[in-house]
Design an enzyme around this catalytic site. Structure first.
Site, mmCIF file in Angstrom:
data_model
loop_
_atom_site.group_PDB
_atom_site.id
_atom_site.type_symbol
_atom_site.label_atom_id
_atom_site.label_comp_id
_atom_site.label_asym_id
_atom_site.label_seq_id
_atom_site.Cartn_x
_atom_site.Cartn_y
_atom_site.Cartn_z
ATOM 1 N N ASP A 283 34.918 38.015 49.908
ATOM 2 C CA ASP A 283 36.395 38.663 49.292
ATOM 3 C C ASP A 283 36.955 37.534 48.220
ATOM 4 O OD1 ASP A 283 39.153 40.544 50.900
ATOM 5 O OD2 ASP A 283 38.894 40.093 48.942
HETATM 6 C C1 GLC Z 1 41.745 41.258 47.849
HETATM 7 C C2 GLC Z 1 41.378 42.125 49.018
HETATM 8 C C3 GLC Z 1 40.251 42.881 48.914
HETATM 9 C C4 GLC Z 1 39.987 43.342 47.352
HETATM 10 C C5 GLC Z 1 39.613 42.103 46.639
HETATM 11 C C6 GLC Z 1 39.597 42.319 44.897
HETATM 12 O O1 GLC Z 1 42.049 40.028 48.038
HETATM 13 O O2 GLC Z 1 41.132 41.406 50.109
HETATM 14 O O3 GLC Z 1 40.282 44.048 49.736
HETATM 15 O O4 GLC Z 1 38.846 44.084 47.200
HETATM 16 O O5 GLC Z 1 40.587 41.242 46.723
HETATM 17 O O6 GLC Z 1 40.601 42.797 44.321
#
Ligand code: GLC
Length: 747
Positions: A283
């Site tokens: 993430d």
């Molecule tokens: C965010 C979220 C994740 C998302 C990623 C990209 O922090 O936790 O679900 O896909 O970043 O935006």
């Protein structure tokens, strides 16, 4: 000459295979494809391999990234959706880099791209996987037309605490429903055959993120391996079996280990047990956050921990691009580990056909957006996701009896907020709000006095709206929470309607006209205190672009509501976490004495007590799977094909479902099972099947639901997944709290 012909033939076979999007048995393991991967891998320098493992948020100017792209230092970008820019990003990779490896372009396409569908919690409320799959397919058609080929969806985090803001983004509290929705979205995004309209799905957040202690986002979780295996992992396993091509690690540390450095889940379970051969991405900076977690000393350390645990791609920590070469040189990371990560990445790129089709037709891409068929599907989904929680008979409204409709409340005309959380590419200019839909449907009959222009506004306008209510024949109040009040990091410790909305509803009721409340929110709010102030309540988890027409159709009876609660509705936030599939405990609640009945100087006793709250008991306001209709359904003649089964049998439960009312309706039939005695304590019931059944007025239908007895397997005391013999109970009902059980044995 002969050699050339053979070579041409071989290339043609490769191209046909790749372009035909021939789906291999798993995420990508047919022989020709593997040969292409190995051939390319063998030509890559270590630096180029590491470059593929680097994902960059590239919403800025292309010039900022051009050199890194030419040098093969970026394998994927996210947050760019301009097809002209994406084409240029791809052109630099294909034409100016040494090996011509296309980018994997990712985006959070969570519940629609431009055409926004209900938030995933609303999608789950439909209990309609086929419809949800259709919506995911539409999202893919719109997003891939602009060059996005990877979505960070579906989110599979089971959530049993509505304080958690991201409950909005998943499929609620139940493992079985979550798994069915996951499969549907993976099929929808990727398509049954991979082609240029396929978007790689990304199942997230692996794992247990929704069990954050206190419902506070990013907080620690303390799930045992048995809880992981019996509750939180099964939806991910189902999605992997459905062919999900990628997976994202979660921010949380579970039992002390951050997921981004968790070898047990990323290797032992994901790769070894499930044979997943797709791509694992972190993430956003979740690798870097392992320093804050206290799981690594610096970025080099956490990069080493992540790649050795099984992470393939780094989202925005820049740990891999900064330290992997050095870590390989020092022996802390083997190049073979890098090679395996790059294989996972190249496999996804080859399967998506990116080498053959890196570019999009910009003009054609625009034509796809907001296609009428997309908007119509979004409206149908919003209709099916609406849950009728209360109705004293005032609904459906009879237009002929109504001269003046008052439309009020902060969500009556909130085109941005109606789209809900994670609707980055939704455009409020395309939203049709309830006010717009009602004005179009009833020209000249609608007066609009918001009362509250937004949820937290003061009450200065109450006099106006009460005066308006007195002039109306019916009051339609649209309440709830703005999109930003749920979603990532947006958790709430108080789940009542925020601000003075409850007071607004009470004031409207006091005006003496029929009041119908519709709540748009990203979570189940504690609305018990509001129910007496409205004659009916419809609950719509942020319904998306077409929420207005959908709700108008529900309120005026064009559509009979069929939505069911995908998550338990609490009476008060102090009951959290509260969910239907709970364990019995040694002292199950039996509806006993509450605070009001306790006299002064009452004597203390430890005998006969049960697990509940003196002030609120232990029952929810509305259970999982609950939802009313404009008709009523009855279940009768529930019987099992046999009363003793073997573990490899198919259990058949037959029953008659009857529509007792005067209009057609759709019931979500639910089948729950309880394992009465196990090597470990088991939930009081678990959903094992559901089916939407539409019946005409007065119609009765005999139905049979088949459930493999193997679906009753669980990981018991010995850590082995199996069906344990013994006594079971089974319910067939319209929600998780209704019906009488029938019994059977497994021997
Ligand atoms: C965010 C979220 C994740 C998302 C990623 C990209 O922090 O936790 O679900 O896909 O970043 O935006």
């Amino acid at each position: 000459m002969k050699y050339t012909r053979t070579l041409i033939l071989a290339v043609l076979i490769l191209l046909v295979t790749a372009c035909s999007g021939q789906k291999s048995t798993t995420v990508g393991s047919d022989a020709e494809l593997e040969k292409r991967i190995e051939k390319l891998l063998s030509r890559m320098t270590l630096s180029e391999k590491i470059g593929q493992m680097n994902q960059v948020s590239a919403g800025g100017e292309i010039s900022n990234y051009a050199e890194a792209l030419r040098n093969g230092q970026i394998g994927s970008i996210l947050n760019e959706v301009d097809p002209v820019k994406i084409n240029e990003f791809q052109r630099i990779c294909m034409e100016e880099s040494r090996l011509g490896i296309p980018l994997l372009v990712g985006r959070d396409v969570i519940h629609g791209f431009h055409t926004i569908f209900p938030i995933p919690l609303g999608l789950a409320a439909t209990f309609d996987p086929a419809l949800v799959e259709e919506g995911a397919r539409i999202a893919s058609l719109e997003a891939t037309a602009q060059g996005v080929r990877w979505t960070f969806s579906p989110m599979l985090d089971i959530a049993r605490d509505p304080r958690w803001g991201r409950i909005a983004e998943g499929s609620g509290e139940d493992t079985y429903l979550d798994a069915r929705m996951a499969e549907a979205m993976v099929r929808g995004y990727q398509g049954t055959v991979l082609d240029t309209t396929s978007m790689a799905a990304c199942i997230k957040h692996f794992v247990g993120y929704g069990a954050a202690e206190g419902g506070r986002d990013y907080n620690s979780t303390f799930l045992t391996e048995r809880q992981l295996r019996n509750i939180y992992l099964p939806p991910f396993e189902a999605a992997v079996k459905a062919g999900a091509m990628t997976l994202m690690t979660s921010f949380n540390d579970n039992d002390g280990v951050p997921s981004t450095g968790n070898t047990f889940i990323l290797k032992d379970v994901l790769r070894d047990e499930w044979s997943f051969d797709g791509l694992v991405v972190t993430d956003w900076n979740s690798m870097g956050e392992m320093i804050a977690h206290g799981f690594g000393v610096d970025r080099k350390d956490v990069a080493s921990k992540a790649v050795n645990a099984g992470v393939d791609m780094d989202m925005m920590t820049f740990g891999f691009i900064s330290h992997l070469e050095e870590l390989v040189a020092s022996g802390a990371v083997k190049e073979s580990v890098i090679d395996e990560a790059v294989r996972h990445i190249l496999r996804v790129k080859f399967l998506l056909g990116l080498f053959e089709h890196p570019y999009v037709d910009v003009a054609q891409g625009q034509a796809v957006q907001y296609d009428q068929s997309h908007l119509e599907a979004a409206r149908r989904t919003a209709e099916e996701s609406a849950i009728l929680l209360k109705n004293d008979g005032v609904l459906p409204l009879k237009a002929d009896d109504i001269r003046t409709i008052l439309v009020t409340g902060p969500m009556a005309n909130a085109p941005h907020d109606q789209l809900g959380t994670w609707s980055f590419d939704g455009e409020k200019s395309h939203t049709i709000t309830p006010l717009q839909a009602l004005r179009e449907r009833f020209p000249g009959k609608v007066i609009y006095v918001p009362g509250l222009r937004y949820s937290r506004e003061n009450r200065d306008r109450f006099d106006d709206v009460v005066a308006a209510a007195r002039r109306a024949d019916v009051v339609l109040a649209f309440l709830g929470e703005e999109a930003i009040l749920s979603g990532e990091a947006h958790c709430l410790a108080d789940l009542n309607l925020i601000g003075s909305q409850s007071e607004l509803l009470a004031a409207l009721k006091a005006a003496g006209k029929p009041v119908v409340a519709t709540v748009m929110a990203g979570r189940p709010l504690t609305i018990e205190r509001d129910l007496p102030n409205c004659r009916a309540m419809v609950y719509a988890f942020h319904p998306g672009t077409m929420g207005g027409p959908a709700l108008a159709n529900i309120l005026f009876g064009d559509v009979n509501p069929s939505g069911k609660t995908p998550v338990t509705f609490l009476r008060t936030v102090g009951q959290a976490p509260l969910y239907y599939a709970h364990n019995m405990t040694g002292r199950p609640y039996n509806g006993e004495t509450l605070l009001a009945a306790i006299e002064t100087e009452a004597g203390q006793t430890s005998l006969g007590n049960t697990s509940y709250y003196l002030d609120y008991g232990a029952y929810p306001l509305f259970p999982f799977g609950y939802g009313l209709s404009y008709t009523t359904f009855s279940y009768s003649g529930i019987s099992l094909g046999q009363t003793v089964y073997r573990p490899d049998d198919i259990l058949e439960v037959s029953f008659t479902l009857s529509n007792m009312g005067e209009r057609e309706g759709t019931e979500v039939v639910q089948v729950y099972v309880r394992d009465l005695v196990g090597s470990i304590t088991r939930p009081v019931k678990e959903l094992k099947a559901f089916e939407r059944v539409r019946l005409d007025a007065g119609e009765s239908r005999s139905l049979t639901v088949r459930i493999p007895v193997s679906d009753l397997a669980f990981y018991g005391l010995d850590g082995v997944k199996k069906v344990e013999t013994g006594d079971f109970q089974l319910w067939v009902a319209g929600d998780s709290a209704s019906g009488e059980p029938v019994s059977f044995k497994v021997q």
